[in-house]
Design an enzyme around this catalytic site. Structure first.
Site, PDB file in Angstrom:
ATOM      1  N   CYS A  58       0.838  -1.196   0.000  1.00 11.53           N
ATOM      2  CA  CYS A  58       0.000   0.000   0.000  1.00 11.53           C
ATOM      3  C   CYS A  58       0.877   1.252   0.000  1.00 11.53           C
ATOM      4  CB  CYS A  58      -0.945   0.059   1.184  1.00 11.53           C
ATOM      5  SG  CYS A  58      -2.059  -1.329   1.348  1.00 11.53           S
TER       6      CYS A  58
ATOM      7  N   LYS B  25       6.326  -4.896  -2.261  1.00 14.45           N
ATOM      8  CA  LYS B  25       7.750  -4.673  -2.025  1.00 14.45           C
ATOM      9  C   LYS B  25       8.049  -4.484  -0.541  1.00 14.45           C
ATOM     10  CE  LYS B  25      12.020  -3.818  -3.302  1.00 14.45           C
ATOM     11  NZ  LYS B  25      12.855  -4.923  -3.812  1.00 14.45           N
TER      12      LYS B  25
END
Length: 600
Positions: free
Chosen positions: A2, A595
């Site tokens: 996010c 990530k």
């Protein structure tokens, strides 16, 4: 995982927000949205899928200089337009974006919001509806915001718009990263600095449980008690070109090619004026005062930790344990009397690792963070930090951060060894320089790697990686890279474990990638290859020069055996990259992955 952006100023907020979200794509997401304060109220745009789809629905004619944006990676509720952020309260007065997980959201709904009709399945909507409920009791917006946050358990980074106060953004964080950026007659909000380098390089770090009121002229930071906090901005040491692909088709390929430069940069950063490895004396003393080192990490960083264990035990003769962070939190082993903890995290924001760090800090144990982001949460909360100096890593699948972690761990091990009087049989800085040279040579052999990927992996459904000793750990990383970006079911195994179960999965044509870089186990791994070939496997043997045998698929340039993992992983990264291309997968943004994993 996010991302949040916010802008308040005089420029077109829509384009700044969209560009900011594009810079956060690397964090992983499944939907995206923005909300802007327009002349007739707040306008919300959101879409499932890529930001390019979001761009298509944003009305260019809507004038707005205040707004917030969000990329969502689903935790509560399926990926959908309805569950995408921003979320609004029933009256549409409040509009909110949120990163994190609200652990008690169901209890909050039951106790405070029984009469509210919810639109989405998310925990986030609870926050914005609770905000409206608190204001309805007569509280000011700031008081309601503070009350709302006090009722939440979990992690959050929040950006909030109030339609009745259109010239400000309310911001708060707890256990989730968030920065406020400082500009000339504008200010910004971002999950990380890369999102807003387009407009400023001046940022203020926010601490947990702080509330910030942002206008275009001011940034007011307060604690939950309402006390104002002064904090100076820092300059983000990033170049905009660091987060661009340049002439490369993908960030992953660019970052693979950057590894030789990263290794040389690390050598330079950790040398003293005499060219000797030199670390912080306090780090060295803290480790020497300990009786066991515990390495805590997740994913690729965990694999780096396994290799780091080898470095420290062989170089410095100190015992090391390596643990997966998510397991350590809930099943802590018996610790020695004087443990020292090393946390490895590319982002420095990994929630599982931070959860362990909070525990070990409470127990009074010293901790070191090895991270690519020195100002990150793990870096701030640990006693010491060793930066990776790898530069921004944008592709979800880690490459240069992994080899940087190995290089820094080798330097740490050598420094401890020197302090203990242990003599290495090689000059580490010289050998790391040879590693960088070998990496250049390997990165120039992309056609060979492409051919191997096409031969062994383009059409397969599964693949096995085998190795012995440290090659086993490199095989684990190779398997992770392949499964991450090509969606091939790939697993890494110790060569000696094949006959204890895994060999049952070998059938005609099954690709098996074997690593042979360690002389003392070379014959053993060769025997394992014969075992799988006898069952019909299609072997791809990657060996070190001097250990190669007839039929090997690829021979690595010679480096010191102890540092072979830094070189052996390069072909595995490239093979995975080309396998993903042949299978038409999204290399930089593989499905379902983020990530920076900022929730547990």
């Amino acid at each position: 995982m996010c991302g949040i952006v916010g802008f308040i100023g005089e420029q077109d907020a829509k384009e700044i927000l969209l560009k900011g979200l594009e810079k956060l794509e690397y964090r992983g997401y499944d939907s995206a949205g923005i909300a802007v304060q327009a002349e007739n109220g707040v306008v919300v745009y959101k879409e499932k899928g890529r930001i390019a789809k979001l761009r298509e629905i944003v009305d260019e004619n809507v004038a707005a200089s205040v707004g917030i944006g969000h990329t969502r990676w689903a935790t509560h509720g399926v990926p959908s337009k309805v569950n995408a952020h921003p979320h609004q309260s029933t009256s549409k007065r409040f509009t909110l974006v949120h990163n994190g997980v609200i652990e008690n959201y169901e209890l909050v709904k039951k106790e405070y919001l029984q009469d509210v009709t919810f639109v989405s399945e998310t925990d986030t909507e609870v926050i914005v509806q609770l905000m409206e409920q608190q204001v309805s009791t007569g509280l000011s917006v700031e008081e309601a915001f503070r009350n709302t946050l006090s009722l939440l358990h979990g992690s959050y980074a929040i950006g909030l718009l109030d339609a009745e106060n259109p010239n400000m953004i309310y911001v708060a964080k707890n256990k989730s990263p968030l920065l406020v950026g400082v500009g000339d007659n504008f200010n910004v909000v971002a999950s990380d600095a890369m999102a807003m380098l387009q407009v400023t390089d001046q940022f203020i770090e926010l601490m947990d449980k702080e509330i910030v009121i942002v206008t275009k002229e001011s940034i007011t930071i307060k604690n939950l008690q309402g006390e104002t906090i002064e904090r100076a901005p820092f300059t983000a040491e990033l170049d905009a070109s660091d987060i661009e692909k340049g002439t490369y088709p993908h960030f992953m390929l660019k970052e693979i090619d950057e590894q030789p430069l990263v290794i040389r940069n690390i050598i330079q950063k950790y040398q003293d004026e005499n060219g000797e490895i030199e670390l912080n004396q306090d780090i060295r003393n803290a480790i020497l005062d300990s009786d066991r080192i515990y390495i805590i990490a997740c994913g690729t960083s965990y694999h780096a930790g396994l290799v780091g264990k080898q470095f420290i035990e062989k170089f410095a003769k100190m015992p090391v344990e390596v643990h997966v962070a998510s397991e350590f939190s809930y099943n802590m082993p018996l610790l020695t009397e004087r443990p020292f903890f090393i946390y490895i995290s590319q982002s420095g924001e990994t929630a599982d690792s931070r959860a362990v760090l909070v525990q070990t800090n409470e127990m009074g144990h010293k901790a070191l963070t090895i991270t690519n982001v020195p100002g990150s949460t793990l870096s701030r909360e640990a006693d010491y930090t060793l930066p990776l100096y790898a530069g921004p890593e944008i592709a979800v699948a880690s490459t240069k951060a992994y080899t940087a972690q190995l290089a820094v761990l080798s330097i740490l091990a050598a420094d401890i060894a020197k302090a203990k009087g242990e003599v290495l049989d090689f000059d580490l800085t010289h050998e790391l320089g040879l590693v960088a040279n070998a990496m250049i040579e390997l990165c120039d052999q992309k056609e060979e790697m492409d051919a191997l990927a096409k031969q062994f992996l383009a059409t397969t459904r599964n693949c096995f990686f085998i190795g012995r000793s440290v090659d086993f750990y490199v095989g684990l990383e190779g398997a992770l890279k392949l499964k991450e970006i090509s969606y091939i079911q790939a697993e890494g195994f110790a060569g000696g474990e094949l006959k204890h179960g895994t060999i049952a999965l070998i059938e005609n044509g099954t690709p098996v990638i074997a690593l042979a870089t360690q002389e003392h186990v070379n014959l053993g791994i060769r025997g394992n290859v014969k075992e799988v070939v006898a069952r019909g496997a299609n072997p791809c043997i990657i060996s070190m020069k001097g250990l190669e045998m007839e039929g090997d698929s690829f021979v690595l340039p010679t480096v010191h055996e102890a540092l072979a993992p830094l070189v052996a992983v390069i072909p595995l990264q490239l093979i995975s990259y080309y396998a993903a291309l042949h299978r038409e997968c999204d290399v930089d943004k593989p499905r379902n992955l983020a990530k920076s994993v900022t929730v547990e």
